[in-house]
Write a protein that holds these residues in place. Structure first.
Motif, PDB file in Angstrom:
ATOM      1  N   PHE A  19      91.467   5.128  28.601  1.00 50.52           N
ATOM      2  CA  PHE A  19      92.921   4.858  28.923  1.00 50.52           C
ATOM      3  C   PHE A  19      93.343   4.988  30.205  1.00 50.52           C
ATOM      4  CE2 PHE A  19      97.344   5.469  28.233  1.00 50.52           C
ATOM      5  CZ  PHE A  19      97.588   4.502  27.656  1.00 50.52           C
ATOM      6  N   ASN A  20      93.032   6.532  30.772  1.00 53.53           N
ATOM      7  CA  ASN A  20      93.425   6.845  31.871  1.00 53.53           C
ATOM      8  C   ASN A  20      92.842   6.153  33.071  1.00 53.53           C
ATOM      9  OD1 ASN A  20      95.036   8.805  30.450  1.00 53.53           O
ATOM     10  ND2 ASN A  20      93.728  10.485  30.847  1.00 53.53           N
ATOM     11  N   ASP A  21      91.666   5.957  33.126  1.00 51.15           N
ATOM     12  CA  ASP A  21      91.111   5.482  34.427  1.00 51.15           C
ATOM     13  C   ASP A  21      91.098   3.899  34.222  1.00 51.15           C
ATOM     14  OD1 ASP A  21      90.249   7.992  35.233  1.00 51.15           O
ATOM     15  OD2 ASP A  21      88.133   7.778  34.004  1.00 51.15           O
ATOM     16  N   GLU A  22      90.813   3.137  33.224  1.00 54.50           N
ATOM     17  CA  GLU A  22      90.899   1.794  33.105  1.00 54.50           C
ATOM     18  C   GLU A  22      92.032   0.960  33.161  1.00 54.50           C
ATOM     19  OE1 GLU A  22      88.207  -0.002  33.596  1.00 54.50           O
ATOM     20  OE2 GLU A  22      86.854   1.719  33.513  1.00 54.50           O
ATOM     21  N   LEU A  23      93.221   1.641  32.488  1.00 59.49           N
ATOM     22  CA  LEU A  23      94.535   1.169  32.257  1.00 59.49           C
ATOM     23  C   LEU A  23      95.678   1.813  33.197  1.00 59.49           C
ATOM     24  CD1 LEU A  23      96.378  -0.847  30.822  1.00 59.49           C
ATOM     25  CD2 LEU A  23      96.855   0.905  29.236  1.00 59.49           C
ATOM     26  N   LEU A  24      95.726   3.017  33.129  1.00 62.38           N
ATOM     27  CA  LEU A  24      96.838   3.495  34.106  1.00 62.38           C
ATOM     28  C   LEU A  24      96.179   3.601  35.537  1.00 62.38           C
ATOM     29  CD1 LEU A  24      98.084   6.749  32.072  1.00 62.38           C
ATOM     30  CD2 LEU A  24      99.062   4.477  32.129  1.00 62.38           C
ATOM     31  N   ARG A  25      95.042   4.057  35.876  1.00 62.01           N
ATOM     32  CA  ARG A  25      94.954   4.280  37.283  1.00 62.01           C
ATOM     33  C   ARG A  25      94.401   2.810  37.840  1.00 62.01           C
ATOM     34  NH1 ARG A  25      91.348   9.449  35.839  1.00 62.01           N
ATOM     35  NH2 ARG A  25      93.064  11.160  35.648  1.00 62.01           N
ATOM     36  N   LYS A 123      97.680  -6.497  22.897  1.00 67.04           N
ATOM     37  CA  LYS A 123      98.384  -5.497  22.565  1.00 67.04           C
ATOM     38  C   LYS A 123      98.414  -4.396  23.650  1.00 67.04           C
ATOM     39  CE  LYS A 123      99.781  -6.881  18.552  1.00 67.04           C
ATOM     40  NZ  LYS A 123      99.389  -5.916  17.249  1.00 67.04           N
ATOM     41  N   ILE A 124      97.394  -4.345  24.161  1.00 67.62           N
ATOM     42  CA  ILE A 124      97.249  -3.572  25.563  1.00 67.62           C
ATOM     43  C   ILE A 124      97.885  -3.877  26.828  1.00 67.62           C
ATOM     44  CG2 ILE A 124      95.571  -2.446  27.353  1.00 67.62           C
ATOM     45  CD1 ILE A 124      93.560  -2.359  25.073  1.00 67.62           C
ATOM     46  N   ILE A 125      97.799  -5.538  27.073  1.00 67.24           N
ATOM     47  CA  ILE A 125      98.613  -6.199  27.879  1.00 67.24           C
ATOM     48  C   ILE A 125     100.122  -5.871  27.614  1.00 67.24           C
ATOM     49  CG2 ILE A 125      99.135  -8.397  28.836  1.00 67.24           C
ATOM     50  CD1 ILE A 125      96.272  -8.934  28.494  1.00 67.24           C
ATOM     51  N   GLN A 126     100.422  -6.193  26.372  1.00 68.58           N
ATOM     52  CA  GLN A 126     101.832  -5.731  26.061  1.00 68.58           C
ATOM     53  C   GLN A 126     102.368  -4.591  26.208  1.00 68.58           C
ATOM     54  OE1 GLN A 126     102.381  -6.274  21.735  1.00 68.58           O
ATOM     55  NE2 GLN A 126     104.278  -5.046  21.836  1.00 68.58           N
ATOM     56  N   LEU A 127     101.640  -3.394  26.065  1.00 67.00           N
ATOM     57  CA  LEU A 127     101.961  -2.318  26.414  1.00 67.00           C
ATOM     58  C   LEU A 127     102.301  -1.904  28.036  1.00 67.00           C
ATOM     59  CD1 LEU A 127     102.224   0.984  25.854  1.00 67.00           C
ATOM     60  CD2 LEU A 127      99.769   1.034  26.163  1.00 67.00           C
ATOM     61  N   ALA A 149      91.902  -4.279  30.609  1.00 67.07           N
ATOM     62  CA  ALA A 149      92.509  -4.198  29.269  1.00 67.07           C
ATOM     63  C   ALA A 149      91.267  -4.711  28.238  1.00 67.07           C
ATOM     64  CB  ALA A 149      93.569  -5.372  28.721  1.00 67.07           C
ATOM     65  N   GLY A 150      90.397  -5.649  28.807  1.00 64.81           N
ATOM     66  CA  GLY A 150      89.053  -5.936  28.173  1.00 64.81           C
ATOM     67  C   GLY A 150      88.119  -4.749  27.790  1.00 64.81           C
ATOM     68  N   THR A 151      88.087  -4.046  28.885  1.00 59.39           N
ATOM     69  CA  THR A 151      87.200  -2.954  28.964  1.00 59.39           C
ATOM     70  C   THR A 151      87.690  -1.789  28.177  1.00 59.39           C
ATOM     71  OG1 THR A 151      86.405  -3.286  31.534  1.00 59.39           O
ATOM     72  CG2 THR A 151      86.214  -1.145  30.656  1.00 59.39           C
ATOM     73  N   LYS A 157      87.033   0.048  20.454  1.00 56.03           N
ATOM     74  CA  LYS A 157      86.371  -0.458  19.257  1.00 56.03           C
ATOM     75  C   LYS A 157      85.030   0.411  19.094  1.00 56.03           C
ATOM     76  CE  LYS A 157      87.191  -3.506  17.267  1.00 56.03           C
ATOM     77  NZ  LYS A 157      87.883  -3.408  15.724  1.00 56.03           N
ATOM     78  N   ASN A 158      84.220   0.732  20.059  1.00 56.11           N
ATOM     79  CA  ASN A 158      83.238   1.261  19.853  1.00 56.11           C
ATOM     80  C   ASN A 158      83.294   2.865  19.632  1.00 56.11           C
ATOM     81  OD1 ASN A 158      81.682  -1.162  20.857  1.00 56.11           O
ATOM     82  ND2 ASN A 158      81.688  -0.332  23.105  1.00 56.11           N
ATOM     83  N   ASN A 159      84.214   3.402  19.535  1.00 56.55           N
ATOM     84  CA  ASN A 159      84.619   4.734  19.222  1.00 56.55           C
ATOM     85  C   ASN A 159      85.418   4.749  17.952  1.00 56.55           C
ATOM     86  OD1 ASN A 159      83.661   6.809  21.429  1.00 56.55           O
ATOM     87  ND2 ASN A 159      84.308   4.874  22.513  1.00 56.55           N
ATOM     88  N   GLU A 160      85.736   3.823  17.056  1.00 56.16           N
ATOM     89  CA  GLU A 160      86.415   4.077  16.144  1.00 56.16           C
ATOM     90  C   GLU A 160      85.632   4.891  15.091  1.00 56.16           C
ATOM     91  OE1 GLU A 160      87.011   0.078  14.626  1.00 56.16           O
ATOM     92  OE2 GLU A 160      88.877  -0.462  15.595  1.00 56.16           O
TER      93      GLU A 160
END
Length: 344
Positions: A19-25, A123-127, A149-151, A157-160
Motif C-alpha cells: 500500500f505504501n510503496d505501490e500506491l502512495l509512493r 476501488k483502489i483507483i477510486q481511493l 493498483a493492479g499490483t 488477494k494473496n494475503n487474505e
C-alpha cells in the motif's frame, strides 16, 4: 509531521508495504517523509517513547488511513487508534480488506461512515481519485496508477486471511471488554480536552496572551512541556519565510545584527508585507514585532526560553541524551528540534 497516518496490524506486513510503496509512493508520488507508518524502518525515532511518537503524528497528520483486516480487528492497539482518530475528528479513510464488509464497523464510532471495500482494482483507483480531489496528493498519470493498483490488488488477494473458526463466547466477551476499555480511555481524554478548551476560553476574558500560551504548552511533566513547546514553535516557524525566522533568531537570541546575502526582491517583498524592517545604512534586518502572525510565535519563544532557564535538571538530562547544547541561542538546536535552518 507526516501527511498520511497509516493504522494497520503488524501482522499484515505485505499489504502495508505494498500500500505504501505501490500506491502512495510510486503511483501517487507521496514522499516517504509524508507517510507515518510504524512498519517502515526509521519511522520511530530511537530513544523516544514510541507511544508519544504515534500520538503526536496521529494528532498532526492530515488524514488517517485504516487498513482493516481480520487481524486489525483483533488488535487492541489498532482499535485504540481507531477510537483516537474519531475523538480527534480526523479525516479518515476506513479501507476494508480480507473480504470484510461494512457490518464490521457497526460496533465502532465509524458505524454509518463511508468506507471502501478494496475488493477490486477499481476501488483502489477510486481511493486515489478521492485523495486527489481532497488535495492530499498531486496529479498523477492514469497509466502508472492502473499498473500499481493492479499490483496492490494482487498483494491484497494473496494475503487474505484463511477463514478461522468462529470465536468462542469467552473470546467475544474478551474482545468486547478490550474495545470498551479502549473507548472509555478515549472518552475520558476527550472530556479532559473539552474541559481544558473551555477553561482556556474562560481565561481569555481575564488573562493576557502569555498566560494563555503558557497554559496551552503545559504538559503532565517537564519533558512533555518541552515537547509541546518544540512541536508548536516548530510548526509556527516553518510557516514563516526562512529570512523572517532568521531575523527572529538574531533579534532575540544572538548578540549580532542579522545581515546576509539575500535576494533584494525577497527583502522588498517581506518589507512590503510588514514582516521585516531593513536598515541599509547599518546593514541590519529585524523582524516586525507588531505583526500579528509573529506575535504569538515570538511570545512562545520567550516563554520557552524562560522555561529552559528555569529547568536546569531537564536541560542537563536532554543535553546528556542528545549531546547538543539545549539553548535557543544555539542554531543547531533550531535545526535539530524546530527543523528550521537559520541563515547566517
Amino acid at each position: 509531521m507526516a501527511k498520511f497516518f497509516i493504522s494497520h496490524s503488524a501482522e499484515d506486513p505485505e499489504i502495508v508495504n505494498a500500500f505504501n510503496d505501490e500506491l502512495l509512493r510510486l503511483a501517487l508520488g507521496v514522499p516517504k517523509e509524508e507517510i507515518f507508518c510504524t512498519s517502515d524502518r526509521g519511522t520511530l525515532e530511537i530513544g523516544r517513547n514510541f507511544n508519544d511518537d504515534i500520538r503526536e503524528n496521529l494528532k498532526e497528520s492530515e488524514c488517517v488511513i485504516f487498513l482493516i483486516t481480520k487481524k486489525f480487528l483483533k488488535s487492541k492497539y489498532c482499535l485504540a487508534e481507531l477510537g483516537a482518530a474519531w475523538a480527534l475528528k480526523k479525516k479518515t479513510f476506513p479501507l476494508l480488506l480480507d473480504q470484510l464488509n461494512f457490518s464490521v464497523l457497526q460496533s465502532t464510532p465509524f458505524s454509518g461512515m463511508q468506507s471502501i471495500e478494496l475488493n477490486h482494482k477499481s476501488k483502489i483507483i477510486q481511493l486515489a481519485d478521492e485523495f486527489r480531489n481532497l488535495n492530499l496528493v498531486n496529479d498523477f498519470t492514469s497509466v502508472q496508477l492502473d499498473t500499481k493498483a493492479g499490483t496492490l490488488f494482487e498483494v491484497i488477494k494473496n494475503n487474505e486471511s484463511i477463514e478461522e473458526e468462529a470465536p468462542t463466547v469467552e473470546e467475544m466477551a474478551k474482545l468486547k471488554s478490550d474495545y470498551d476499555e479502549a473507548m472509555n480511555y478515549v472518552r475520558e481524554h476527550e472530556k479532559k480536552i473539552r474541559d481544558l478548551k473551555k477553561f482556556i476560553e474562560n481565561l481569555k476574558a481575564t488573562k493576557d496572551l502569555n498566560e494563555i500560551n503558557k497554559l496551552e504548552m503545559e504538559g503532565s511533566n517537564d519533558k512533555e512541556t518541552f515537547e509541546n513547546y518544540v512541536r508548536e514553535i516548530g510548526i509556527s516557524l516553518r510557516k514563516l519565510d526562512p529570512i523572517v525566522a532568521s531575523a527572529i533568531y538574531f533579534d532575540l537570541f544572538s548578540q549580532e545584527n542579522f545581515w546576509a546575502k539575500i535576494d533584494s526582491y525577497e527583502l522588498r517583498r517581506l518589507t512590503a508585507s510588514k514582516y521585516l524592517y531593513v536598515d541599509y545604512d547599518d546593514l541590519s534586518i529585524t523582524y516586525n514585532s507588531d505583526h500579528p502572525k509573529l506575535k504569538k510565535c515570538v511570545g512562545k519563544l520567550k516563554l520557552f526560553d524562560d522555561f529552559l532557564n528555569g529547568s536546569p535538571k531537564l536541560v542537563e538530562l536532554l543535553e546528556d541524551e542528545t549531546e547538543e547544547i539545549i539553548s535557543l541561542a544555539n542554531i543547531d538546536f533550531w535545526a535539530k528540534f524546530f527543523k528550521v535552518h537559520v541563515i547566517i
